[in-house]
Design a protein around this motif. Structure first.
Motif, PDB file in Angstrom:
ATOM      1  N   PRO A   1     -54.752 -26.466   8.104  1.00  0.00           N
ATOM      2  CA  PRO A   1     -55.964 -26.324   7.290  1.00  0.00           C
ATOM      3  C   PRO A   1     -57.233 -26.906   7.923  1.00  0.00           C
ATOM      4  O   PRO A   1     -58.334 -26.500   7.561  1.00  0.00           O
ATOM      5  N   ASP A   2     -57.087 -27.826   8.869  1.00  0.00           N
ATOM      6  CA  ASP A   2     -58.285 -28.379   9.499  1.00  0.00           C
ATOM      7  C   ASP A   2     -58.742 -27.573  10.715  1.00  0.00           C
ATOM      8  O   ASP A   2     -59.734 -27.915  11.353  1.00  0.00           O
ATOM      9  N   ALA A   3     -58.044 -26.492  11.010  1.00  0.00           N
ATOM     10  CA  ALA A   3     -58.466 -25.625  12.116  1.00  0.00           C
ATOM     11  C   ALA A   3     -59.748 -24.902  11.712  1.00  0.00           C
ATOM     12  O   ALA A   3     -59.813 -24.296  10.642  1.00  0.00           O
ATOM     13  N   ILE A   4     -60.741 -24.974  12.553  1.00  0.00           N
ATOM     14  CA  ILE A   4     -62.032 -24.346  12.276  1.00  0.00           C
ATOM     15  C   ILE A   4     -61.942 -22.844  12.517  1.00  0.00           C
ATOM     16  O   ILE A   4     -62.483 -22.050  11.761  1.00  0.00           O
ATOM     17  N   GLU A   5     -61.239 -22.464  13.569  1.00  0.00           N
ATOM     18  CA  GLU A   5     -61.030 -21.048  13.884  1.00  0.00           C
ATOM     19  C   GLU A   5     -59.612 -20.860  14.398  1.00  0.00           C
ATOM     20  O   GLU A   5     -59.059 -21.738  15.056  1.00  0.00           O
ATOM     21  N   VAL A   6     -59.050 -19.686  14.079  1.00  0.00           N
ATOM     22  CA  VAL A   6     -57.749 -19.292  14.613  1.00  0.00           C
ATOM     23  C   VAL A   6     -57.865 -17.834  15.024  1.00  0.00           C
ATOM     24  O   VAL A   6     -58.290 -16.991  14.229  1.00  0.00           O
ATOM     25  N   HIS A   7     -57.521 -17.549  16.267  1.00  0.00           N
ATOM     26  CA  HIS A   7     -57.567 -16.180  16.776  1.00  0.00           C
ATOM     27  C   HIS A   7     -56.211 -15.840  17.376  1.00  0.00           C
ATOM     28  O   HIS A   7     -55.609 -16.671  18.060  1.00  0.00           O
ATOM     29  N   ALA A   8     -55.743 -14.630  17.114  1.00  0.00           N
ATOM     30  CA  ALA A   8     -54.477 -14.181  17.702  1.00  0.00           C
ATOM     31  C   ALA A   8     -54.679 -12.774  18.244  1.00  0.00           C
ATOM     32  O   ALA A   8     -55.448 -11.982  17.693  1.00  0.00           O
ATOM     33  N   GLN A   9     -53.958 -12.476  19.310  1.00  0.00           N
ATOM     34  CA  GLN A   9     -53.980 -11.121  19.864  1.00  0.00           C
ATOM     35  C   GLN A   9     -52.641 -10.851  20.510  1.00  0.00           C
ATOM     36  O   GLN A   9     -51.887 -11.768  20.822  1.00  0.00           O
ATOM     37  N   GLY A  10     -52.339  -9.580  20.676  1.00  0.00           N
ATOM     38  CA  GLY A  10     -51.099  -9.202  21.335  1.00  0.00           C
ATOM     39  C   GLY A  10     -50.380  -8.100  20.587  1.00  0.00           C
ATOM     40  O   GLY A  10     -50.862  -7.580  19.579  1.00  0.00           O
ATOM     41  N   GLU A  11     -49.212  -7.758  21.106  1.00  0.00           N
ATOM     42  CA  GLU A  11     -48.387  -6.714  20.515  1.00  0.00           C
ATOM     43  C   GLU A  11     -46.993  -6.789  21.114  1.00  0.00           C
ATOM     44  O   GLU A  11     -46.766  -7.530  22.066  1.00  0.00           O
ATOM     45  N   ASN A  12     -46.079  -6.027  20.543  1.00  0.00           N
ATOM     46  CA  ASN A  12     -44.701  -5.973  21.036  1.00  0.00           C
ATOM     47  C   ASN A  12     -44.079  -7.355  21.179  1.00  0.00           C
ATOM     48  O   ASN A  12     -43.403  -7.649  22.166  1.00  0.00           O
ATOM     49  N   ALA A  13     -44.317  -8.211  20.176  1.00  0.00           N
ATOM     50  CA  ALA A  13     -43.726  -9.554  20.103  1.00  0.00           C
ATOM     51  C   ALA A  13     -44.256 -10.532  21.157  1.00  0.00           C
ATOM     52  O   ALA A  13     -43.744 -11.623  21.307  1.00  0.00           O
ATOM     53  N   HIS A  14     -45.309 -10.146  21.905  1.00  0.00           N
ATOM     54  CA  HIS A  14     -45.948 -11.033  22.882  1.00  0.00           C
ATOM     55  C   HIS A  14     -47.374 -11.306  22.397  1.00  0.00           C
ATOM     56  O   HIS A  14     -48.176 -10.380  22.314  1.00  0.00           O
ATOM     57  N   PHE A  15     -47.661 -12.563  22.088  1.00  0.00           N
ATOM     58  CA  PHE A  15     -48.942 -12.899  21.487  1.00  0.00           C
ATOM     59  C   PHE A  15     -49.593 -14.084  22.176  1.00  0.00           C
ATOM     60  O   PHE A  15     -48.929 -14.888  22.820  1.00  0.00           O
ATOM     61  N   GLY A  16     -50.891 -14.170  21.988  1.00  0.00           N
ATOM     62  CA  GLY A  16     -51.657 -15.319  22.428  1.00  0.00           C
ATOM     63  C   GLY A  16     -52.466 -15.814  21.248  1.00  0.00           C
ATOM     64  O   GLY A  16     -52.983 -15.004  20.473  1.00  0.00           O
ATOM     65  N   VAL A  17     -52.561 -17.119  21.093  1.00  0.00           N
ATOM     66  CA  VAL A  17     -53.368 -17.677  20.017  1.00  0.00           C
ATOM     67  C   VAL A  17     -54.342 -18.708  20.562  1.00  0.00           C
ATOM     68  O   VAL A  17     -54.058 -19.391  21.544  1.00  0.00           O
ATOM     69  N   ILE A  18     -55.480 -18.768  19.911  1.00  0.00           N
ATOM     70  CA  ILE A  18     -56.478 -19.795  20.180  1.00  0.00           C
ATOM     71  C   ILE A  18     -56.700 -20.523  18.873  1.00  0.00           C
ATOM     72  O   ILE A  18     -56.944 -19.899  17.835  1.00  0.00           O
ATOM     73  N   VAL A  19     -56.584 -21.836  18.918  1.00  0.00           N
ATOM     74  CA  VAL A  19     -56.822 -22.672  17.744  1.00  0.00           C
ATOM     75  C   VAL A  19     -57.963 -23.621  18.077  1.00  0.00           C
ATOM     76  O   VAL A  19     -57.920 -24.310  19.098  1.00  0.00           O
ATOM     77  N   VAL A  20     -58.987 -23.619  17.230  1.00  0.00           N
ATOM     78  CA  VAL A  20     -60.107 -24.531  17.392  1.00  0.00           C
ATOM     79  C   VAL A  20     -59.965 -25.599  16.309  1.00  0.00           C
ATOM     80  O   VAL A  20     -60.101 -25.312  15.124  1.00  0.00           O
ATOM     81  N   SER A  21     -59.632 -26.802  16.739  1.00  0.00           N
ATOM     82  CA  SER A  21     -59.397 -27.905  15.808  1.00  0.00           C
ATOM     83  C   SER A  21     -59.646 -29.221  16.521  1.00  0.00           C
ATOM     84  O   SER A  21     -58.976 -29.528  17.507  1.00  0.00           O
ATOM     85  N   ASP A  22     -60.590 -29.990  16.012  1.00  0.00           N
ATOM     86  CA  ASP A  22     -60.887 -31.275  16.644  1.00  0.00           C
ATOM     87  C   ASP A  22     -59.696 -32.226  16.559  1.00  0.00           C
ATOM     88  O   ASP A  22     -59.420 -32.956  17.498  1.00  0.00           O
ATOM     89  N   SER A  23     -58.961 -32.200  15.443  1.00  0.00           N
ATOM     90  CA  SER A  23     -57.829 -33.127  15.306  1.00  0.00           C
ATOM     91  C   SER A  23     -56.667 -32.738  16.210  1.00  0.00           C
ATOM     92  O   SER A  23     -56.050 -33.594  16.843  1.00  0.00           O
ATOM     93  N   ILE A  24     -56.349 -31.465  16.314  1.00  0.00           N
ATOM     94  CA  ILE A  24     -55.246 -31.026  17.174  1.00  0.00           C
ATOM     95  C   ILE A  24     -55.630 -31.203  18.645  1.00  0.00           C
ATOM     96  O   ILE A  24     -54.800 -31.563  19.472  1.00  0.00           O
ATOM     97  N   ALA A  25     -56.893 -30.979  18.967  1.00  0.00           N
ATOM     98  CA  ALA A  25     -57.358 -31.100  20.354  1.00  0.00           C
ATOM     99  C   ALA A  25     -57.195 -32.514  20.898  1.00  0.00           C
ATOM    100  O   ALA A  25     -57.082 -32.696  22.107  1.00  0.00           O
ATOM    101  N   THR A  26     -57.149 -33.509  20.023  1.00  0.00           N
ATOM    102  CA  THR A  26     -56.995 -34.894  20.486  1.00  0.00           C
ATOM    103  C   THR A  26     -55.550 -35.226  20.836  1.00  0.00           C
ATOM    104  O   THR A  26     -55.285 -36.254  21.459  1.00  0.00           O
ATOM    105  N   LEU A  27     -54.611 -34.382  20.445  1.00  0.00           N
ATOM    106  CA  LEU A  27     -53.193 -34.616  20.720  1.00  0.00           C
ATOM    107  C   LEU A  27     -52.862 -34.287  22.172  1.00  0.00           C
ATOM    108  O   LEU A  27     -53.603 -33.557  22.841  1.00  0.00           O
ATOM    109  N   SER A  28     -51.723 -34.779  22.640  1.00  0.00           N
ATOM    110  CA  SER A  28     -51.255 -34.412  23.980  1.00  0.00           C
ATOM    111  C   SER A  28     -50.964 -32.912  23.994  1.00  0.00           C
ATOM    112  O   SER A  28     -50.785 -32.285  22.945  1.00  0.00           O
ATOM    113  N   ARG A  29     -50.908 -32.337  25.163  1.00  0.00           N
ATOM    114  CA  ARG A  29     -50.659 -30.904  25.295  1.00  0.00           C
ATOM    115  C   ARG A  29     -49.346 -30.514  24.605  1.00  0.00           C
ATOM    116  O   ARG A  29     -49.269 -29.503  23.921  1.00  0.00           O
TER     117      ARG A  29
END
Length: 86
Positions: A15-43
């Motif tokens: 819920p604290d993600a500012i933006e969430v983007h997903a793309q892909g097809e055939n069960a292969h996807f990429g996501v981008i999550v924009v979140s200051d709290s998640i970004a502070t975590l280790s990879r």
């Protein structure tokens, strides 16, 4: 499974993600999550935070592969500017 379903699942789970983007097809996807709290975590923790809400879809092969990118708000602004120029 389609990208908009993935976006909705992640928006609800992160819920604290500012933006969430997903793309892909055939069960292969990429996501981008924009979140200051998640970004502070280790990879690894970032990957776990995004992967966890989608885990059941891996077991059914609705998602086979997932590329995850996490940005802070500030880094996302820079990333978008760089991509618009390029």
């Amino acid at each position: 499974m389609n990208p908009s379903q993935i976006e909705e699942i992640l928006k609800q789970a992160l819920p604290d993600a500012i933006e969430v983007h997903a793309q892909g097809e055939n069960a292969h996807f990429g996501v981008i999550v924009v979140s200051d709290s998640i970004a502070t975590l280790s990879r690894v923790k970032q990957q776990q935070a995004v992967y966890a809400p989608l885990a059941e879809y891996f077991t059914t092969n609705a998602i086979h592969a997932l590329t995850i990118k996490v940005f802070s708000t500030e880094k996302w602004k820079t990333e978008r500017l760089l991509n618009m120029v390029g």
